[in-house]
Design a protein around this motif. Structure first.
Motif, mmCIF file in Angstrom:
data_model
loop_
_atom_site.group_PDB
_atom_site.id
_atom_site.type_symbol
_atom_site.label_atom_id
_atom_site.label_comp_id
_atom_site.label_asym_id
_atom_site.label_seq_id
_atom_site.Cartn_x
_atom_site.Cartn_y
_atom_site.Cartn_z
ATOM 1 N N PRO A 165 6.057 7.895 5.168
ATOM 2 C CA PRO A 165 6.667 6.954 6.115
ATOM 3 C C PRO A 165 7.781 6.135 5.457
ATOM 4 O O PRO A 165 7.788 5.943 4.231
ATOM 5 C CB PRO A 165 5.504 6.038 6.515
ATOM 6 N N PRO A 166 8.714 5.625 6.267
ATOM 7 C CA PRO A 166 9.783 4.779 5.717
ATOM 8 C C PRO A 166 9.229 3.516 5.077
ATOM 9 O O PRO A 166 8.237 2.956 5.524
ATOM 10 C CB PRO A 166 10.621 4.425 6.951
ATOM 11 N N LEU A 167 9.894 3.118 4.030
ATOM 12 C CA LEU A 167 9.625 1.869 3.325
ATOM 13 C C LEU A 167 8.159 1.702 2.925
ATOM 14 O O LEU A 167 7.517 0.710 3.222
ATOM 15 C CB LEU A 167 10.105 0.675 4.163
ATOM 16 N N THR A 168 7.643 2.734 2.267
ATOM 17 C CA THR A 168 6.294 2.677 1.701
ATOM 18 C C THR A 168 6.365 2.981 0.209
ATOM 19 O O THR A 168 7.344 3.553 -0.274
ATOM 20 C CB THR A 168 5.334 3.679 2.375
ATOM 21 N N ALA A 169 5.335 2.586 -0.493
ATOM 22 C CA ALA A 169 5.265 2.815 -1.940
ATOM 23 C C ALA A 169 4.175 3.828 -2.245
ATOM 24 O O ALA A 169 3.052 3.720 -1.757
ATOM 25 C CB ALA A 169 4.969 1.502 -2.661
ATOM 26 N N THR A 170 4.533 4.806 -3.041
ATOM 27 C CA THR A 170 3.580 5.770 -3.580
ATOM 28 C C THR A 170 3.586 5.543 -5.082
ATOM 29 O O THR A 170 4.639 5.579 -5.707
ATOM 30 C CB THR A 170 3.996 7.215 -3.238
ATOM 31 N N GLU A 171 2.416 5.266 -5.637
ATOM 32 C CA GLU A 171 2.357 4.869 -7.037
ATOM 33 C C GLU A 171 1.653 5.913 -7.892
ATOM 34 O O GLU A 171 0.601 6.428 -7.520
ATOM 35 C CB GLU A 171 1.641 3.531 -7.148
ATOM 36 N N LEU A 172 2.266 6.198 -9.017
ATOM 37 C CA LEU A 172 1.699 7.113 -10.007
ATOM 38 C C LEU A 172 1.494 6.343 -11.297
ATOM 39 O O LEU A 172 2.378 5.600 -11.730
ATOM 40 C CB LEU A 172 2.643 8.288 -10.260
ATOM 41 N N SER A 173 0.330 6.514 -11.889
ATOM 42 C CA SER A 173 0.093 5.929 -13.213
ATOM 43 C C SER A 173 -0.325 7.062 -14.135
ATOM 44 O O SER A 173 -1.182 7.876 -13.779
ATOM 45 C CB SER A 173 -0.963 4.828 -13.157
ATOM 46 N N GLY A 174 0.335 7.140 -15.274
ATOM 47 C CA GLY A 174 0.091 8.238 -16.193
ATOM 48 C C GLY A 174 -0.468 7.773 -17.516
ATOM 49 O O GLY A 174 -0.041 6.764 -18.080
ATOM 50 N N ARG A 175 -1.437 8.546 -17.978
ATOM 51 C CA ARG A 175 -2.058 8.265 -19.272
ATOM 52 C C ARG A 175 -2.773 9.532 -19.719
ATOM 53 O O ARG A 175 -3.346 10.247 -18.894
ATOM 54 C CB ARG A 175 -3.060 7.124 -19.127
#
Length: 196
Positions: A165-175
């Motif tokens: 959707p417009p103006l949404t955040a998808t977050e990835l955290s890597g370790r």
């Protein structure tokens, strides 16, 4: 070492409302207002990058972000379909459209395939996994899809099954050589830190 990448999809535009392949038109007034209102919901600090599209650039400015354009985060190149409405293409080239939506290696429009964009975004993502810190990336929905496909090692055929959707955040955290995923948080909801 932990890397956190927040992929922010652009605000609404006339082209988005018309289901038109990117035609270089910027975000609309409602999208600008919503992005400005959401600016305070973003985490502070870190590197800011963006896709090279007009609407990503305008969304970043409305969010109060100023970052560099990154070639690997460019929108999907749809070749001769650029600027056309999806229904127009489907009516004029039904076999080509069907192939493109079902075969991730296919690029009947003369641009790049889904596999190509997934590989390109994957290279950028893999390089970012080894960097400690936060990156905010204002990118087209297809770049978000490609990042999720790569991060979760999904088959490229899953690309079209992901809605952004417009103006949404998808977050990835890597370790430790892997990514964790947090999907589609609206930007008007303040961020909370989660475990990586």
């Amino acid at each position: 070492m932990a890397s956190r990448i927040m992929l922010i999809s652009p605000a609404t535009s006339r082209s988005l409302r018309q289901a038109r392949f990117d035609d270089g038109v910027g975000i609309d007034d409602a999208g600008t207002a919503r992005a400005r209102a959401a600016a305070g919901a973003l985490p502070s600090g870190g590197r800011v990058v963006a896709s090279g599209s007009v609407r990503c650039g305008e969304t970043a400015v409305a969010l109060g972000l100023h970052g560099e354009e990154v070639a690997d985060l460019a929108p999907l190149d749809v070749g001769r379909w650029r600027g056309l409405v999806l229904d127009e293409v489907a009516a004029a080239e039904p076999e080509s459209m069907a192939r493109w939506l079902s075969d991730p290696a296919c690029a009947p429009h003369g641009g790049e395939s889904v596999e190509d964009v997934c590989a390109r975004v994957g290279r950028w993502l893999d390089a970012g996994r080894e960097t400690d810190g936060r990156v905010l990336a204002v990118v087209e929905p297809e770049v978000v899809r490609a990042a999720v496909v790569h991060a979760l090692r999904l088959p490229s055929a899953a690309f079209w099954r992901l809605d952004v959707p417009p103006l949404t955040a998808t977050e990835l955290s890597g370790r430790s050589g892997r990514w964790n995923l947090r999907l589609g948080r609206p930007l008007d909801v303040p961020e909370t830190d989660g475990a990586a």
